[in-house]
Design an enzyme around this catalytic site. Sequence first.
Site, short mmCIF file in Angstrom:
data_model
loop_
_atom_site.label_atom_id
_atom_site.label_comp_id
_atom_site.label_asym_id
_atom_site.label_seq_id
_atom_site.Cartn_x
_atom_site.Cartn_y
_atom_site.Cartn_z
N GLY A 86 -46.38 -10.28 16.89
CA GLY A 86 -45.26 -9.92 16.98
C GLY A 86 -44.94 -8.92 18.32
O GLY A 86 -44.46 -9.76 19.26
N GLU A 98 -36.22 -8.10 18.16
CA GLU A 98 -36.03 -8.15 19.64
C GLU A 98 -36.90 -7.14 20.26
O GLU A 98 -36.55 -6.65 21.49
CB GLU A 98 -34.57 -8.09 20.27
C1 LIG Z 1 -35.10 -9.78 9.84
C2 LIG Z 1 -36.00 -10.17 11.19
C3 LIG Z 1 -35.41 -11.23 11.87
C4 LIG Z 1 -36.08 -11.39 13.12
N1 LIG Z 1 -35.90 -12.77 13.76
C5 LIG Z 1 -36.52 -13.01 14.74
C6 LIG Z 1 -36.21 -14.09 15.64
O1 LIG Z 1 -35.08 -15.00 15.43
N2 LIG Z 1 -37.09 -14.87 16.43
C7 LIG Z 1 -38.28 -14.46 16.71
O2 LIG Z 1 -39.02 -14.69 17.41
N3 LIG Z 1 -38.73 -13.12 16.21
C8 LIG Z 1 -37.76 -12.35 15.05
N4 LIG Z 1 -38.10 -11.55 14.51
C9 LIG Z 1 -39.55 -10.79 14.68
C10 LIG Z 1 -39.45 -9.41 15.34
O3 LIG Z 1 -38.90 -9.34 16.78
C11 LIG Z 1 -40.90 -8.75 15.10
O4 LIG Z 1 -40.79 -8.45 13.76
C12 LIG Z 1 -40.90 -7.60 16.11
O5 LIG Z 1 -41.01 -7.91 17.11
C13 LIG Z 1 -42.07 -6.61 15.52
O6 LIG Z 1 -43.52 -7.43 15.32
P1 LIG Z 1 -44.17 -7.48 14.05
O7 LIG Z 1 -43.32 -7.44 12.97
O8 LIG Z 1 -45.11 -8.33 14.21
O9 LIG Z 1 -44.70 -5.91 14.18
P2 LIG Z 1 -46.20 -5.40 14.74
O10 LIG Z 1 -46.09 -5.91 16.19
O11 LIG Z 1 -47.23 -5.73 13.96
O12 LIG Z 1 -45.79 -3.78 15.03
C14 LIG Z 1 -46.05 -2.83 13.87
C15 LIG Z 1 -46.19 -1.52 14.39
O13 LIG Z 1 -46.72 -1.33 15.46
C16 LIG Z 1 -45.89 -0.52 16.54
N5 LIG Z 1 -46.69 -1.21 17.60
C17 LIG Z 1 -47.22 -2.43 17.92
N6 LIG Z 1 -47.72 -2.54 19.24
C18 LIG Z 1 -47.57 -1.01 19.64
C19 LIG Z 1 -47.86 -0.34 20.86
N7 LIG Z 1 -48.48 -1.02 22.08
N8 LIG Z 1 -47.57 0.93 21.07
C20 LIG Z 1 -46.81 1.54 19.97
N9 LIG Z 1 -46.54 0.94 18.87
C21 LIG Z 1 -46.71 -0.32 18.68
C22 LIG Z 1 -44.36 -1.43 16.39
O14 LIG Z 1 -43.76 -0.57 16.93
C23 LIG Z 1 -44.30 -1.32 14.56
O15 LIG Z 1 -43.95 0.03 14.65
C24 LIG Z 1 -37.45 -11.07 13.40
C25 LIG Z 1 -38.04 -9.87 12.33
C26 LIG Z 1 -37.07 -9.61 11.51
C27 LIG Z 1 -38.03 -8.70 10.28
#
Ligand SMILES: Cc1cc2nc3c(=O)[nH]c(=O)nc-3n(C[C@H](O)[C@H](O)[C@H](O)COP(=O)(O)OP(=O)(O)OC[C@H]3O[C@@H](n4cnc5c(N)ncnc54)[C@H](O)[C@@H]3O)c2cc1C
Length: 368
Positions: free
Chosen positions: A120, A353
């Site tokens: 993510g 994003e």
């Molecule tokens: C409704 C929806 C639509 C979406 N649409 C798309 C799409 O069209 N295409 C696409 O490719 N993606 C899409 N996404 C994906 C979205 O971009 C990701 O969910 C987002 O980037 C976060 O990734 P993750 O959910 O794996 O969270 P994680 O990366 O697992 O993060 C979990 C938590 O840890 C925090 N975190 C992670 N790394 C760090 C760090 N280094 N320092 C501090 N905090 C950190 C994050 O901020 C978050 O609070 C969508 C997501 C949703 C929910």
Amino acid sequence: MLRDAVRSLAEAKIAPYAAAVDEEGRFPQEALEALVANDLHAVHVPEEYGGAGADALATVIVIEEVARVCASSSLIPAVNKLGSLPLILSGSEELKKKYLGPLAKGKAMFSYCLSEPEAGSDAAGMKTRAVRDGDHWVLNGVKRWITNAGVSEFYTVMAVTDPGKRSKGISAFVVEKSDPGVSFGAPEKKLGIKGSPTREVYLDNVRIPADRMIGEEGTGFATAMRTLDHTRITIAAQALGIAQGALDYAKNYVRERKQFGKPIADFQGIQFMLADMAMKISAARALTYQAAAASERGDADLTYQGAAAKCFASDVAMEVTTDAVQLLGGYGYTRDYPVERMMRDAKITQIYEGTNQVQRIVMARNLP
Ligand SMILES: Cc1cc2nc3c(=O)[nH]c(=O)nc-3n(C[C@H](O)[C@H](O)[C@H](O)COP(=O)(O)OP(=O)(O)OC[C@H]3O[C@@H](n4cnc5c(N)ncnc54)[C@H](O)[C@@H]3O)c2cc1C
């Protein structure tokens, strides 16, 4: 004039369905049809490919005005830009002609496939693999959280072509919904933007011609990140629209609602809340439009500006929509009024994003 035109259309043809789209968790088909009929579904497509050729600021205004009445519907123009911008930024002329025309005509939508179940925030950790086979590439993997998956005809898919090189070993491809081996997961059950389908995209031995690669091999991740620099501004626009919609509703409500013998708008405690909401929205709008201008000019500090606009506007949207619920009291907490939907919809703008934590990392690395 553009704002007035989109606002009238959104109020007449999109707003009436917003509550039902949310309640039933269904795709906003009426919004798609209204946007296509008025050439507002993908305004960013350049004129030479049959599009409206709107600049970044005009695109922001379209998304903002649609989001003001229905955040789910605003993901039609926003994700069409997100999905197709890699192609516009880095694709070959042939590829652009082939895929941007149907998008501009409203015959096809575009999605963007970067995220995966295990990748993510650390998107470069993706596992989806593309292996060369003669004059084809064969793709295997799972993309997660893909907005408009199943509805879109075209998908920009980022996949690993050289596993040893991490981000420099990732390439971008155009995949079609009809390519054998493409399928979709069940729609996610979400807190908000319930009308916008979010599904997994499965790539099972998807064999595509080599000329479907966007740009050079190994440049896919850079293209994906460059895309986000521009499109985070459209998420800021979405956030701004949601916040404005909530303020507009709350402002009218407090003038009508009477307690202690007078409209609650007469109480200074309420007035201060409205003033703060309006002030935050003004600041978010200034930052968003400034970033849109930077996107249009291709300014050197665009990465910072896009992240700042998205982060600030989405935090404002969350604060303003929460305050709007507060201003409506118990009524605000029910689905009989639109502000609880706006509050649920606002939350996603802090997450996708790149989460707002990630935006702060991006800003810190690119301080002006
Ligand atoms: C409704 C929806 C639509 C979406 N649409 C798309 C799409 O069209 N295409 C696409 O490719 N993606 C899409 N996404 C994906 C979205 O971009 C990701 O969910 C987002 O980037 C976060 O990734 P993750 O959910 O794996 O969270 P994680 O990366 O697992 O993060 C979990 C938590 O840890 C925090 N975190 C992670 N790394 C760090 C760090 N280094 N320092 C501090 N905090 C950190 C994050 O901020 C978050 O609070 C969508 C997501 C949703 C929910």
